[in-house]
Design a protein around this motif. Structure first.
Motif, PDB file in Angstrom:
ATOM      1  N   THR A 150       0.843  -1.193   0.000  1.00 36.33           N
ATOM      2  CA  THR A 150       0.000   0.000   0.000  1.00 36.33           C
ATOM      3  C   THR A 150       0.880   1.244   0.000  1.00 36.33           C
ATOM      4  N   VAL A 151       0.362   2.329  -0.568  1.00 35.96           N
ATOM      5  CA  VAL A 151       1.142   3.558  -0.729  1.00 35.96           C
ATOM      6  C   VAL A 151       0.405   4.735  -0.108  1.00 35.96           C
ATOM      7  N   SER A 152       1.079   5.429   0.791  1.00 33.75           N
ATOM      8  CA  SER A 152       0.601   6.714   1.320  1.00 33.75           C
ATOM      9  C   SER A 152       1.332   7.833   0.580  1.00 33.75           C
ATOM     10  N   THR A 202       3.215   1.283 -10.466  1.00 31.19           N
ATOM     11  CA  THR A 202       4.605   1.116 -10.894  1.00 31.19           C
ATOM     12  C   THR A 202       5.526   1.032  -9.687  1.00 31.19           C
ATOM     13  N   LEU A 203       5.282   1.871  -8.701  1.00 34.75           N
ATOM     14  CA  LEU A 203       6.094   1.846  -7.486  1.00 34.75           C
ATOM     15  C   LEU A 203       5.899   0.550  -6.707  1.00 34.75           C
ATOM     16  N   ALA A 257      13.332   5.100  -3.563  1.00 32.61           N
ATOM     17  CA  ALA A 257      13.363   5.322  -5.008  1.00 32.61           C
ATOM     18  C   ALA A 257      13.187   6.815  -5.249  1.00 32.61           C
ATOM     19  N   THR A 258      14.059   7.401  -6.041  1.00 34.47           N
ATOM     20  CA  THR A 258      13.975   8.823  -6.333  1.00 34.47           C
ATOM     21  C   THR A 258      13.850   9.013  -7.839  1.00 34.47           C
ATOM     22  N   ILE A 305       9.432   6.944 -13.600  1.00 33.32           N
ATOM     23  CA  ILE A 305       8.478   7.913 -13.059  1.00 33.32           C
ATOM     24  C   ILE A 305       9.149   9.270 -13.081  1.00 33.32           C
ATOM     25  N   THR A 306       8.436  10.289 -13.519  1.00 34.16           N
ATOM     26  CA  THR A 306       8.971  11.649 -13.527  1.00 34.16           C
ATOM     27  C   THR A 306       8.072  12.560 -12.685  1.00 34.16           C
ATOM     28  N   ILE A 307       8.677  13.576 -12.143  1.00 33.21           N
ATOM     29  CA  ILE A 307       7.978  14.529 -11.271  1.00 33.21           C
ATOM     30  C   ILE A 307       7.928  15.897 -11.956  1.00 33.21           C
ATOM     31  N   ARG A 308       6.751  16.474 -11.975  1.00 36.63           N
ATOM     32  CA  ARG A 308       6.623  17.870 -12.423  1.00 36.63           C
ATOM     33  C   ARG A 308       6.703  18.752 -11.187  1.00 36.63           C
TER      34      ARG A 308
END
Length: 285
Positions: free
Chosen positions: A2-4, A99-100, A113-114, A188-191
């Motif tokens: 699970t992801v928070s 994906t994570l 993971a960054t 995964i990319t971050i805006r």
């Protein structure tokens, strides 16, 4: 798994609204969203309650700093993983959480993971397509990283003494020295809109330098700690010199601030092995 999701914010409600609207589109949705309003004096809390009624909102009446805020959320999160974001950053892939989940499941030794960021701070990244391959790194930004909660709870975690800045390399050091992996994961990319509001490059340089010194006291074994502190002072002065004489002549300000905190850093001292410290130093940034 699970992801928070966790976010800390202070008086940037317009950026937070944009981020939250994007998070609502994630599929699958996160287990929970935790937001800390750290000493906010604007309408942040009221707006949050209206746009994210199911979010867990933590209110610090007086600002405790982003580091202490994130440490508390990491310890209270119910998910197996926590995706850390800023109030002006969000993932570009709507299916990023699945994906994570898969990535962490396939890498049981993975602590952090960054991800690469497309950010207004560096305009060339906005159109960048290739960010390299998955690789081990020695730090990460809390504006876009995913942390394994069980690993976090087994280590010292983010150091609240820092208030703001440098909690990421300090925690990555703890992970690497304990045998965990910190991986750059470009799928995964971050805006990151990187709002300048509330930011001061000069102030952040002093906080980063001071906290880096305290981290060396807390983590580096003796006697290597002494030359390492000297190197930190020299390297930060070299950075300041590149910014001009006005920066360089004010370097003693953070030296004094760091000295005042040395007793507290010594009380919090949990040195890692020199082998682990060298392994961390040898990784790319």
């Amino acid at each position: 798994m699970t992801v928070s999701i966790m976010i800390t914010t202070r008086n940037r409600v317009s950026d937070l609204v944009h981020t939250c609207s994007t998070l609502r589109e994630l599929n699958p949705a996160p287990l929970e969203i935790l937001v800390t309003a750290d000493g906010c004096t604007d309408s942040t809390v009221e707006v949050l309650r209206s746009i994210l009624p199911d979010a867990r909102i933590i209110i610090n009446e007086h600002g405790l700093g982003s580091v202490a805020s994130r440490d508390r959320m990491m310890r209270e999160a119910r998910g197996d993983l926590v995706l850390a974001l800023d109030d002006d950053s969000y993932p570009e892939q709507s299916d990023c959480l699945s994906t994570l989940q898969d990535f962490f499941a396939m890498n049981p030794n993975l602590a952090i993971a960054t991800f690469p960021q497309r950010t207004d701070e560096y305009p060339l990244t906005l159109k960048q397509e290739y960010f390299g391959e998955t690789r081990r790194v020695r730090s990460f930004p809390c504006s876009g990283a995913c942390l394994r909660v069980s690993t976090y709870l087994s280590l010292q975690g983010f150091e609240p003494m820092f208030f703001h800045m440098y909690e990421e390399p300090d925690y990555a050091l703890q992970c690497v020295a304990s045998g965990w992996d910190v991986l750059f994961f470009p799928k995964i990319t971050i805006r990151h809109h990187w709002t300048s509001s509330g930011r001061s490059e000069f102030r952040n340089h002093h906080r980063h330098s001071r906290n880096e010194c305290w981290s060396t006291v807390m983590r580096c074994p003796f006697p290597q700690m002494i030359p390492m502190i000297c190197w930190r002072i020299f390297s930060q002065a070299r950075f300041a010199a590149r910014r001009g004489l006005s920066w360089l002549i004010r370097e003693p300000l953070w030296w004094c601030d760091a000295l005042k905190g040395i007793p507290g850093a010594l009380k919090r001292r949990h040195p890692v092995s020199w082998t682990g410290y060298k392994k961390w130093l040898g990784l790319s940034g």
